[in-house]
Design a protein around this motif. Sequence first.
Motif, PDB file in Angstrom:
ATOM      1  N   GLU A 168       0.826  -1.213   0.000  1.00  8.09           N
ATOM      2  CA  GLU A 168       0.000   0.000   0.000  1.00  8.09           C
ATOM      3  C   GLU A 168       0.857   1.258   0.000  1.00  8.09           C
ATOM      4  O   GLU A 168       0.512   2.263  -0.612  1.00  8.09           O
ATOM      5  N   ARG A 169       1.993   1.212   0.648  1.00  6.48           N
ATOM      6  CA  ARG A 169       2.904   2.345   0.685  1.00  6.48           C
ATOM      7  C   ARG A 169       3.507   2.573  -0.704  1.00  6.48           C
ATOM      8  O   ARG A 169       3.613   3.702  -1.184  1.00  6.48           O
ATOM      9  N   ARG A 170       3.909   1.478  -1.331  1.00  3.44           N
ATOM     10  CA  ARG A 170       4.488   1.535  -2.674  1.00  3.44           C
ATOM     11  C   ARG A 170       3.464   2.077  -3.674  1.00  3.44           C
ATOM     12  O   ARG A 170       3.766   2.949  -4.485  1.00  3.44           O
ATOM     13  N   GLU A 171       2.235   1.574  -3.592  1.00  2.00           N
ATOM     14  CA  GLU A 171       1.168   2.027  -4.495  1.00  2.00           C
ATOM     15  C   GLU A 171       0.920   3.523  -4.330  1.00  2.00           C
ATOM     16  O   GLU A 171       0.865   4.268  -5.326  1.00  2.00           O
ATOM     17  N   ALA A 172       0.757   3.970  -3.095  1.00  2.00           N
ATOM     18  CA  ALA A 172       0.447   5.375  -2.830  1.00  2.00           C
ATOM     19  C   ALA A 172       1.573   6.289  -3.305  1.00  2.00           C
ATOM     20  O   ALA A 172       1.325   7.337  -3.912  1.00  2.00           O
ATOM     21  N   LEU A 173       2.809   5.897  -3.055  1.00  4.50           N
ATOM     22  CA  LEU A 173       3.942   6.713  -3.471  1.00  4.50           C
ATOM     23  C   LEU A 173       4.025   6.796  -4.988  1.00  4.50           C
ATOM     24  O   LEU A 173       4.184   7.881  -5.550  1.00  4.50           O
ATOM     25  N   LEU A 174       3.925   5.671  -5.661  1.00  3.80           N
ATOM     26  CA  LEU A 174       4.047   5.669  -7.115  1.00  3.80           C
ATOM     27  C   LEU A 174       2.911   6.440  -7.786  1.00  3.80           C
ATOM     28  O   LEU A 174       3.134   7.169  -8.751  1.00  3.80           O
ATOM     29  N   LEU A 175       1.703   6.259  -7.293  1.00  7.88           N
ATOM     30  CA  LEU A 175       0.571   6.956  -7.909  1.00  7.88           C
ATOM     31  C   LEU A 175       0.699   8.471  -7.775  1.00  7.88           C
ATOM     32  O   LEU A 175       0.340   9.214  -8.691  1.00  7.88           O
ATOM     33  N   THR A 176       1.240   8.937  -6.654  1.00  6.63           N
ATOM     34  CA  THR A 176       1.357  10.382  -6.461  1.00  6.63           C
ATOM     35  C   THR A 176       2.668  10.930  -7.033  1.00  6.63           C
ATOM     36  O   THR A 176       2.647  11.866  -7.826  1.00  6.63           O
ATOM     37  N   ALA A 177       3.785  10.360  -6.658  1.00  7.06           N
ATOM     38  CA  ALA A 177       5.087  10.908  -7.039  1.00  7.06           C
ATOM     39  C   ALA A 177       5.452  10.644  -8.491  1.00  7.06           C
ATOM     40  O   ALA A 177       6.109  11.475  -9.120  1.00  7.06           O
ATOM     41  N   VAL A 178       5.048   9.512  -9.035  1.00  6.55           N
ATOM     42  CA  VAL A 178       5.418   9.169 -10.401  1.00  6.55           C
ATOM     43  C   VAL A 178       4.288   9.476 -11.381  1.00  6.55           C
ATOM     44  O   VAL A 178       4.507  10.087 -12.419  1.00  6.55           O
ATOM     45  N   ILE A 186       1.863   7.624   2.161  1.00  3.39           N
ATOM     46  CA  ILE A 186       2.780   8.466   1.388  1.00  3.39           C
ATOM     47  C   ILE A 186       3.854   9.035   2.306  1.00  3.39           C
ATOM     48  O   ILE A 186       5.046   9.019   1.970  1.00  3.39           O
ATOM     49  N   LYS A 187       3.460   9.514   3.462  1.00  2.51           N
ATOM     50  CA  LYS A 187       4.407  10.082   4.423  1.00  2.51           C
ATOM     51  C   LYS A 187       5.445   9.041   4.834  1.00  2.51           C
ATOM     52  O   LYS A 187       6.648   9.318   4.867  1.00  2.51           O
ATOM     53  N   LEU A 188       4.996   7.819   5.126  1.00  2.00           N
ATOM     54  CA  LEU A 188       5.923   6.757   5.530  1.00  2.00           C
ATOM     55  C   LEU A 188       6.852   6.353   4.388  1.00  2.00           C
ATOM     56  O   LEU A 188       8.045   6.092   4.610  1.00  2.00           O
ATOM     57  N   ALA A 189       6.329   6.311   3.173  1.00  2.00           N
ATOM     58  CA  ALA A 189       7.158   5.951   2.016  1.00  2.00           C
ATOM     59  C   ALA A 189       8.221   7.011   1.765  1.00  2.00           C
ATOM     60  O   ALA A 189       9.388   6.687   1.505  1.00  2.00           O
ATOM     61  N   ARG A 190       7.845   8.267   1.842  1.00  2.00           N
ATOM     62  CA  ARG A 190       8.814   9.351   1.647  1.00  2.00           C
ATOM     63  C   ARG A 190       9.892   9.310   2.719  1.00  2.00           C
ATOM     64  O   ARG A 190      11.069   9.540   2.437  1.00  2.00           O
ATOM     65  N   GLN A 191       9.489   9.001   3.941  1.00  2.29           N
ATOM     66  CA  GLN A 191      10.462   8.899   5.016  1.00  2.29           C
ATOM     67  C   GLN A 191      11.441   7.759   4.746  1.00  2.29           C
ATOM     68  O   GLN A 191      12.643   7.896   4.972  1.00  2.29           O
ATOM     69  N   ALA A 192      10.947   6.643   4.250  1.00  2.98           N
ATOM     70  CA  ALA A 192      11.818   5.515   3.917  1.00  2.98           C
ATOM     71  C   ALA A 192      12.824   5.913   2.843  1.00  2.98           C
ATOM     72  O   ALA A 192      14.000   5.533   2.911  1.00  2.98           O
ATOM     73  N   PHE A 193      12.402   6.685   1.854  1.00  2.00           N
ATOM     74  CA  PHE A 193      13.337   7.139   0.828  1.00  2.00           C
ATOM     75  C   PHE A 193      14.351   8.119   1.393  1.00  2.00           C
ATOM     76  O   PHE A 193      15.540   8.031   1.071  1.00  2.00           O
ATOM     77  N   ARG A 194      13.915   9.030   2.236  1.00  2.37           N
ATOM     78  CA  ARG A 194      14.866   9.960   2.851  1.00  2.37           C
ATOM     79  C   ARG A 194      15.890   9.184   3.674  1.00  2.37           C
ATOM     80  O   ARG A 194      17.085   9.462   3.616  1.00  2.37           O
ATOM     81  N   HIS A 250      19.528  18.841  -2.364  1.00  2.00           N
ATOM     82  CA  HIS A 250      18.229  19.107  -1.748  1.00  2.00           C
ATOM     83  C   HIS A 250      17.204  19.541  -2.778  1.00  2.00           C
ATOM     84  O   HIS A 250      16.047  19.177  -2.696  1.00  2.00           O
ATOM     85  N   HIS A 251      17.615  20.310  -3.785  1.00  3.04           N
ATOM     86  CA  HIS A 251      16.680  20.855  -4.754  1.00  3.04           C
ATOM     87  C   HIS A 251      16.673  20.088  -6.065  1.00  3.04           C
ATOM     88  O   HIS A 251      16.094  20.547  -7.041  1.00  3.04           O
ATOM     89  N   ALA A 252      17.327  18.939  -6.107  1.00  2.00           N
ATOM     90  CA  ALA A 252      17.382  18.174  -7.343  1.00  2.00           C
ATOM     91  C   ALA A 252      15.996  17.732  -7.768  1.00  2.00           C
ATOM     92  O   ALA A 252      15.109  17.533  -6.950  1.00  2.00           O
ATOM     93  N   GLY A 253      15.799  17.556  -9.063  1.00  2.00           N
ATOM     94  CA  GLY A 253      14.513  17.112  -9.593  1.00  2.00           C
ATOM     95  C   GLY A 253      14.336  15.615  -9.430  1.00  2.00           C
ATOM     96  O   GLY A 253      15.129  14.942  -8.783  1.00  2.00           O
ATOM     97  N   GLY A 254      13.339  15.068 -10.062  1.00  2.00           N
ATOM     98  CA  GLY A 254      13.092  13.633 -10.053  1.00  2.00           C
ATOM     99  C   GLY A 254      12.575  13.144  -8.724  1.00  2.00           C
ATOM    100  O   GLY A 254      11.793  13.809  -8.047  1.00  2.00           O
ATOM    101  N   TRP A 255      13.059  11.988  -8.325  1.00  2.00           N
ATOM    102  CA  TRP A 255      12.585  11.331  -7.106  1.00  2.00           C
ATOM    103  C   TRP A 255      12.719  12.231  -5.900  1.00  2.00           C
ATOM    104  O   TRP A 255      11.806  12.368  -5.109  1.00  2.00           O
ATOM    105  N   GLY A 256      13.895  12.872  -5.751  1.00  2.00           N
ATOM    106  CA  GLY A 256      14.140  13.686  -4.571  1.00  2.00           C
ATOM    107  C   GLY A 256      13.143  14.822  -4.434  1.00  2.00           C
ATOM    108  O   GLY A 256      12.660  15.099  -3.347  1.00  2.00           O
ATOM    109  N   ALA A 257      12.835  15.480  -5.549  1.00  2.00           N
ATOM    110  CA  ALA A 257      11.894  16.603  -5.486  1.00  2.00           C
ATOM    111  C   ALA A 257      10.498  16.117  -5.092  1.00  2.00           C
ATOM    112  O   ALA A 257       9.771  16.794  -4.385  1.00  2.00           O
ATOM    113  N   SER A 258      10.139  14.952  -5.527  1.00  2.00           N
ATOM    114  CA  SER A 258       8.818  14.414  -5.203  1.00  2.00           C
ATOM    115  C   SER A 258       8.731  13.987  -3.751  1.00  2.00           C
ATOM    116  O   SER A 258       7.640  13.846  -3.227  1.00  2.00           O
ATOM    117  N   LEU A 259       9.869  13.770  -3.137  1.00  2.00           N
ATOM    118  CA  LEU A 259       9.869  13.241  -1.779  1.00  2.00           C
ATOM    119  C   LEU A 259       9.941  14.337  -0.727  1.00  2.00           C
ATOM    120  O   LEU A 259       9.848  14.072   0.444  1.00  2.00           O
TER     121      LEU A 259
END
Length: 182
Positions: free
Chosen positions: A98-108, A131-139, A172-181
Amino acid sequence: MPAHSSAPADLITEQLPCLRRYARALTGSAISGDAYVRMVLETLVQDGVDILGPDADRGTLFRLFHRIYAGGHLELGDEGPVPETMGPGALLRTLPCERREALLLTAVEGFTAGETAWILGLPLDEVEHQIKLARQAFRDGLRSGVLMLEDDMTIRLPQAGNMPSHAHASVHHAGGWGASLQ
């Protein structure tokens, strides 16, 4: 044979690459992702594109995908071991579904949290929490100091104390995954 509007067919044609990208990222492999997309297409052929409804949009197509995906997971034996370095793909596979689904649907895929909740059939607050938990895992994964960008291309990030101040800003300001997170 019933007449069909071209709108659902156009929608499918337009969104098929996006659905494939999402399915591949969600499942962690092209083989599994494409198998699920094939199941969506087979459903649309068998039941008719009218099952999407008269006001079908890309969210409707993704919702159909999730109904099929939730119906049972394919075991195709195409998933390799998780590498020691945690790149975006490897890190995604470690997240609960569910975390993976929510992150991909919003960020990607660019859906809002509300649209994502509708697609997944979950309450909005649950999706926002996932989404919050998934972003934290990426950070946390980025803080580990090792990021695998491609299959065989690994970079080691300098420790924060050893990094020049201008590098902090560009990372910190890079695009792509980082900006979405952020």
